[in-house]
Design a protein around this motif. Structure first.
Motif, PDB file in Angstrom:
ATOM      1  N   GLY A  55       0.945  -0.977  -0.216  1.00 13.60           N
ATOM      2  CA  GLY A  55      -0.279   0.292   0.005  1.00 13.60           C
ATOM      3  C   GLY A  55       0.747   1.504   0.035  1.00 13.60           C
ATOM      4  O   GLY A  55       0.496   2.139  -0.582  1.00 13.60           O
ATOM      5  N   ASP A  56       1.755   1.003   1.168  1.00 13.70           N
ATOM      6  CA  ASP A  56       3.084   2.209   0.857  1.00 13.70           C
ATOM      7  C   ASP A  56       3.418   2.811  -0.502  1.00 13.70           C
ATOM      8  O   ASP A  56       3.719   3.714  -0.922  1.00 13.70           O
ATOM      9  N   ALA A  57       4.229   1.667  -0.377  1.00 13.20           N
ATOM     10  CA  ALA A  57       4.913   1.817  -2.488  1.00 13.20           C
ATOM     11  C   ALA A  57       3.970   2.106  -3.120  1.00 13.20           C
ATOM     12  O   ALA A  57       4.299   2.810  -4.067  1.00 13.20           O
ATOM     13  N   ARG A  58       2.761   1.675  -3.571  1.00 13.06           N
ATOM     14  CA  ARG A  58       1.682   2.132  -4.411  1.00 13.06           C
ATOM     15  C   ARG A  58       1.835   3.668  -4.542  1.00 13.06           C
ATOM     16  O   ARG A  58       1.374   4.280  -5.021  1.00 13.06           O
ATOM     17  N   LYS A  59       1.038   3.775  -3.229  1.00 10.78           N
ATOM     18  CA  LYS A  59       1.157   5.780  -3.033  1.00 10.78           C
ATOM     19  C   LYS A  59       2.784   6.144  -3.566  1.00 10.78           C
ATOM     20  O   LYS A  59       2.197   7.748  -3.518  1.00 10.78           O
ATOM     21  N   ILE A  60       3.898   6.003  -3.410  1.00 10.41           N
ATOM     22  CA  ILE A  60       5.177   6.793  -3.323  1.00 10.41           C
ATOM     23  C   ILE A  60       4.988   6.531  -4.876  1.00 10.41           C
ATOM     24  O   ILE A  60       5.323   7.515  -4.961  1.00 10.41           O
ATOM     25  N   ALA A  61       4.333   5.856  -5.902  1.00 11.24           N
ATOM     26  CA  ALA A  61       5.017   5.654  -7.029  1.00 11.24           C
ATOM     27  C   ALA A  61       3.733   6.682  -7.433  1.00 11.24           C
ATOM     28  O   ALA A  61       4.617   7.315  -9.189  1.00 11.24           O
ATOM     29  N   ARG A  62       2.819   6.482  -7.406  1.00 12.32           N
ATOM     30  CA  ARG A  62       1.431   7.402  -7.805  1.00 12.32           C
ATOM     31  C   ARG A  62       1.761   8.851  -7.782  1.00 12.32           C
ATOM     32  O   ARG A  62       2.187   9.079  -8.044  1.00 12.32           O
ATOM     33  N   ALA A  63       2.404   8.737  -6.322  1.00 13.73           N
ATOM     34  CA  ALA A  63       2.600  10.673  -5.875  1.00 13.73           C
ATOM     35  C   ALA A  63       4.143  10.923  -6.887  1.00 13.73           C
ATOM     36  O   ALA A  63       4.512  11.670  -7.360  1.00 13.73           O
ATOM     37  N   GLU A  64       5.158  10.343  -6.910  1.00 20.05           N
ATOM     38  CA  GLU A  64       6.410   9.922  -7.552  1.00 20.05           C
ATOM     39  C   GLU A  64       6.125  10.684  -9.989  1.00 20.05           C
ATOM     40  O   GLU A  64       6.639  11.524  -9.639  1.00 20.05           O
ATOM     41  N   LEU A  65       4.589   9.315  -9.755  1.00 15.78           N
ATOM     42  CA  LEU A  65       4.593   9.786 -11.820  1.00 15.78           C
ATOM     43  C   LEU A  65       4.148  10.806 -11.373  1.00 15.78           C
ATOM     44  O   LEU A  65       4.667  11.813 -12.679  1.00 15.78           O
ATOM     45  N   GLU A  66       3.363  11.416 -10.866  1.00 14.49           N
ATOM     46  CA  GLU A  66       2.416  12.428 -10.845  1.00 14.49           C
ATOM     47  C   GLU A  66       3.073  14.068 -10.641  1.00 14.49           C
ATOM     48  O   GLU A  66       3.129  14.809 -11.478  1.00 14.49           O
ATOM     49  N   GLN A  67       4.306  13.991 -10.034  1.00 11.68           N
ATOM     50  CA  GLN A  67       5.723  14.823 -10.804  1.00 11.68           C
ATOM     51  C   GLN A  67       5.836  15.241 -12.000  1.00 11.68           C
ATOM     52  O   GLN A  67       6.229  16.158 -12.303  1.00 11.68           O
ATOM     53  N   PHE A  68       5.508  14.265 -12.527  1.00 12.76           N
ATOM     54  CA  PHE A  68       5.769  14.300 -14.088  1.00 12.76           C
ATOM     55  C   PHE A  68       4.939  14.097 -14.747  1.00 12.76           C
ATOM     56  O   PHE A  68       5.473  13.647 -16.085  1.00 12.76           O
ATOM     57  N   ASN A  69       3.873  14.685 -14.596  1.00  9.39           N
ATOM     58  CA  ASN A  69       2.631  14.548 -15.401  1.00  9.39           C
ATOM     59  C   ASN A  69       1.962  13.410 -15.673  1.00  9.39           C
ATOM     60  O   ASN A  69       1.892  13.609 -17.257  1.00  9.39           O
ATOM     61  N   GLU A  70       3.156  12.140 -15.584  1.00  8.82           N
ATOM     62  CA  GLU A  70       2.216  10.598 -15.784  1.00  8.82           C
ATOM     63  C   GLU A  70       1.685   9.832 -14.390  1.00  8.82           C
ATOM     64  O   GLU A  70       1.238  10.346 -13.649  1.00  8.82           O
ATOM     65  N   VAL A  71      -0.222   9.928 -15.686  1.00  9.84           N
ATOM     66  CA  VAL A  71      -1.212   9.526 -14.947  1.00  9.84           C
ATOM     67  C   VAL A  71      -1.182   8.601 -15.000  1.00  9.84           C
ATOM     68  O   VAL A  71      -1.602   8.143 -16.583  1.00  9.84           O
ATOM     69  N   VAL A  72      -0.653   6.792 -14.719  1.00 13.27           N
ATOM     70  CA  VAL A  72      -0.733   5.211 -15.010  1.00 13.27           C
ATOM     71  C   VAL A  72      -2.222   4.967 -13.874  1.00 13.27           C
ATOM     72  O   VAL A  72      -2.086   4.974 -12.830  1.00 13.27           O
ATOM     73  N   GLU A  73      -2.125   3.713 -14.373  1.00 15.22           N
ATOM     74  CA  GLU A  73      -3.432   3.202 -13.885  1.00 15.22           C
ATOM     75  C   GLU A  73      -2.108   1.550 -13.395  1.00 15.22           C
ATOM     76  O   GLU A  73      -1.761   1.175 -13.959  1.00 15.22           O
ATOM     77  N   LEU A  74      -2.281   2.231 -11.780  1.00 18.76           N
ATOM     78  CA  LEU A  74      -1.414   0.871 -11.149  1.00 18.76           C
ATOM     79  C   LEU A  74      -2.361   0.161 -10.107  1.00 18.76           C
ATOM     80  O   LEU A  74      -3.487   0.198  -9.699  1.00 18.76           O
ATOM     81  N   PRO A  75      -2.354  -1.737 -10.144  1.00 16.23           N
ATOM     82  CA  PRO A  75      -3.165  -2.357  -9.738  1.00 16.23           C
ATOM     83  C   PRO A  75      -2.953  -2.350  -7.988  1.00 16.23           C
ATOM     84  O   PRO A  75      -2.190  -1.831  -7.406  1.00 16.23           O
ATOM     85  N   GLU A  76      -4.539  -2.631  -7.909  1.00 12.27           N
ATOM     86  CA  GLU A  76      -4.983  -2.665  -6.388  1.00 12.27           C
ATOM     87  C   GLU A  76      -3.770  -3.413  -5.228  1.00 12.27           C
ATOM     88  O   GLU A  76      -3.394  -3.063  -4.471  1.00 12.27           O
ATOM     89  N   ARG A  77      -3.567  -4.053  -6.195  1.00 15.21           N
ATOM     90  CA  ARG A  77      -3.265  -5.693  -5.541  1.00 15.21           C
ATOM     91  C   ARG A  77      -1.688  -5.387  -6.400  1.00 15.21           C
ATOM     92  O   ARG A  77      -1.491  -5.690  -7.430  1.00 15.21           O
TER      93      ARG A  77
END
Length: 108
Positions: A55-77
């Motif tokens: 869960g933590d990894a998913r949140k961090i990855a999303r935040a880091e990707l959004e810094q570069f305007n990357e909006v990607v679908e990250l898996p729930e599991r």
């Protein structure tokens, strides 16, 4: 951090940072294996720690990707097994043999 960068390798279309992400994963794999070797009692908790880390990894990855305007679908599991995360030869998107059925990756 290994899960964050494995997730970014699996989901991000970016090309340039991939080498940096791989180096980070290698470093974290070394650290994790060293910790487990020095603290054998962690083996009994590794599945729980792995699950909690997702869960933590998913949140961090999303935040880091959004810094570069990357909006990607990250898996729930988590799309990776513990065996894969600890495997020095595993990289998302690269062909590799699947883990043995029922394997949780507690022992290497």
């Amino acid at each position: 951090q290994a899960l964050v960068h494995l997730l970014k390798l699996a989901c991000s279309p970016a090309k340039d940072p991939r080498g940096v992400w791989k180096v980070s994963v290698i470093k974290q794999r070394v650290v994790v294996e060293r910790l487990i070797k020095r603290n054998p009692s962690l083996k009994s908790k590794i599945d729980e720690l792995f699950t909690d880390a997702w869960g933590d990894a998913r949140k961090i990855a999303r935040a880091e990707l959004e810094q570069f305007n990357e909006v990607v679908e990250l898996p729930e599991r988590c799309p990776f097994t513990l065996v894969q995360v600890r495997d020095d030869e595993f990289w998302p998107g690269e062909e590799a043999a699947p883990p043995p059925p029922g394997s949780k990756g507690v022992d290497r």
